[in-house]
Enzyme design. Sequence first.
Site, short mmCIF file in Angstrom:
data_model
loop_
_atom_site.label_atom_id
_atom_site.label_comp_id
_atom_site.label_asym_id
_atom_site.label_seq_id
_atom_site.Cartn_x
_atom_site.Cartn_y
_atom_site.Cartn_z
N ILE A 156 0.84 -1.20 0.00
CA ILE A 156 0.00 0.00 0.00
C ILE A 156 0.88 1.26 0.00
O ILE A 156 1.62 1.51 0.96
CB ILE A 156 -0.96 0.00 1.22
N ARG A 242 -6.52 6.03 -13.75
CA ARG A 242 -5.58 5.43 -14.71
C ARG A 242 -4.87 6.45 -15.59
O ARG A 242 -3.66 6.31 -15.81
CB ARG A 242 -6.28 4.36 -15.54
N ARG A 267 28.48 14.62 -25.22
CA ARG A 267 29.32 13.43 -25.31
C ARG A 267 29.97 13.36 -26.70
O ARG A 267 29.26 13.37 -27.71
CB ARG A 267 28.44 12.19 -25.08
N GLN A 278 23.42 9.90 -37.00
CA GLN A 278 22.02 9.65 -37.35
C GLN A 278 21.40 8.55 -36.47
O GLN A 278 20.21 8.61 -36.13
CB GLN A 278 21.92 9.26 -38.82
N PHE A 338 23.14 7.00 -23.36
CA PHE A 338 24.21 7.27 -22.39
C PHE A 338 25.32 6.21 -22.45
O PHE A 338 26.40 6.42 -21.90
CB PHE A 338 23.65 7.29 -20.97
N GLY A 340 27.62 3.17 -21.53
CA GLY A 340 28.06 2.64 -20.24
C GLY A 340 27.76 3.59 -19.09
O GLY A 340 27.42 3.16 -17.98
N GLU A 363 -1.95 -0.29 -10.51
CA GLU A 363 -3.30 0.14 -10.92
C GLU A 363 -3.77 -0.59 -12.17
O GLU A 363 -4.29 -0.01 -13.11
CB GLU A 363 -3.36 1.66 -11.08
N GLN A 367 -1.51 -6.19 -18.87
CA GLN A 367 -2.17 -7.37 -19.45
C GLN A 367 -3.65 -7.36 -19.07
O GLN A 367 -4.52 -7.54 -19.92
CB GLN A 367 -1.48 -8.65 -18.93
#
Lengths: 383, 267
Positions: A156, A242, A267, A278, A338, A340, A363, A367
């Site tokens: 909970i 939901r 980077r 690309q 990112f 490693g 919630e 599935q």
Amino acid sequence: MRYLLTEEQQMIVDICRQIVEERIIPVRAELDEKEIFSWEIINEIARSDLFRLFVPEEYEGMGTGIFEICLATEELSRGDLGIATSFAASGLGLIPILVAGNEEQKKKYLPQLASGKKLAAFGLTESEAGSDAGNIKTTAKRDGDYYILNGTKQWISNGGEADIYTVFVMTNPQKGIRGASAIIVEKGTPGFEFGKKENKLGMRSSVTRELIFTDCRVSKENILGSEGMGFIIAMRTFDQSRPVIGAQAVGIAQGALEEALNYSKVRKQFGAAISSFQAIQHMLADMATNIEAARALVYHTAKVIDSGEKNITRLSSMSKIFASDMAMKVTTDAIQIFGGYGFMKEYPVEKMMRDAKITQIYEGTNQILRNVVALDMIKRGVV
Amino acid sequence: MIQIKIAVCIKQVPGTTEIKIDPETNTLIREGIENIINPFDAYAIEEGVRIRERSSSEEVEVIALTMGPPQSKEILKEAISVGVDRAILLSDRAFAGADTWATSNTLAKAINKIEDCRLIILGKQTLDGDTGQVGPELAQRLNIPFIGYASSILEINRNKMKVKRLMEDRYETFEINLPAAISVVKDINTPRVPSLRGKMKAKSVEIPVWDANQLGADEDEVGLSGSYTQVVKIFTPKIKHEIKMIEGSPGEQVEKLYKELKELNVI
């Protein structure tokens, strides 16, 4: 991409963003690492009136609709899902009071929840009643003016921190699902205790605990609606909540995309920023596209709910399924960008992936929700 | 009935530490720079609001004041969004060019006009002027005690307060009679995020504007003509950089560096 928001909606977004940037982002890694439930941040959220969004004006709220709740939740989730969950879980705990509470119950509980001075929690799940929510075993036996509660609720959110719990119990176990009821239990009631804190994969800044009832006497005044309405109340609550999970997913993904985009620009590999490749560009483009699609579906669902439409089960399930699956994919791709470094805890994206996972589960697992969507479609047509 | 009126004096400043100065006119280049509440003043506002929130027995009203051009209304609205009860803008062309002396005069007149302010809170200094003089000057003009660098308000009622202040090497605790003025440092609190109700109120609120006439101030005691000091020139000091690369093996480098430093009388 900016949506056309009213001035008030933009204020909600701005307030949440300020809380995220100033209060949440600087500490979120630590809250995650040490599993800290931050009352300091919850109090800031409360002081900013954000809990009032769950509650109508006549009970000291500023609630206008699910759309505004989604905006706030999305923005908070961009910072930290655990905190957004503590926020949204209080809303989830009070929706049953809104949906089925009588005037006295609303007057008694909603103002204190609107102020955020107290939190609410929603107690349905048990060890053997997850997706099979009708299989709850916690009982409430009538004894004069009281119900006597026995049983254990599991996982909970806000357990132990919240003051007001809406708990789903069996008042007539022979009747199965039709024998379930919802009842308000306050923290501190004799016979109501909390079990262990769960050690979780993600949303670790939220608290998840057991609620243990041992001959816990609760006034009959606390029953929501009437005996036997429990399951209907739970389902009507979920219909409204939901898209809020969808909004959480959109927020996490948005945070991950921002991190990935910024990182890709700084980077350098092969002498160039990886954002110039690309392969990376297409990943970023797909992430952004899917986030916008999910956001559009979540916002649309929220607006349909706010319009007063009754048949919202299918749409609200779809918004949660699509957004949460998207968030899992986007956060995983953020780690990929990112490389490693993304796998390391020094960077925020691995946490985002761990956080995203729960949105596919709680919630209503995705599935079960696909079953809901399919069954509703078979029953009512594609529409 | 309001028992404690608190005035918080705030100022709008350019929201950057990289102030650019027009070399021709020696004035601040304000274009493209967002104006904000002077950061130290945000602590002053928060402290005023906190006093009100924790006071159970006495009713407290917090009033924000600023002297500035009409667009300074924005920071007063911001103050309302974080819990200030009402705000007053002191604005008049005659106020322009004020130094701390003229500013404190204008503020003092406004505070007298509000009537019965028990406490005046200011930030310890502004980001732009950086003088830290307005607070003490204001207290002097009002003939009330002043405590600078307050880091904690321990107790307060209508007549007295206990306040702790931060000095370089120690804390000092004072008990002072009210009315008084204090300036606050950032240790005193963490300013809150605006609330939704606050923002809604700020959006619709009408902020009264008091001009020289309403304050009963003569032209020669406000603004540039009421100022004893005048900014003649603002400039960025030119810092000369000279870089000399020392080469060779580490041992040689150390020796050369030692020689150089010795020649420069650094060592």
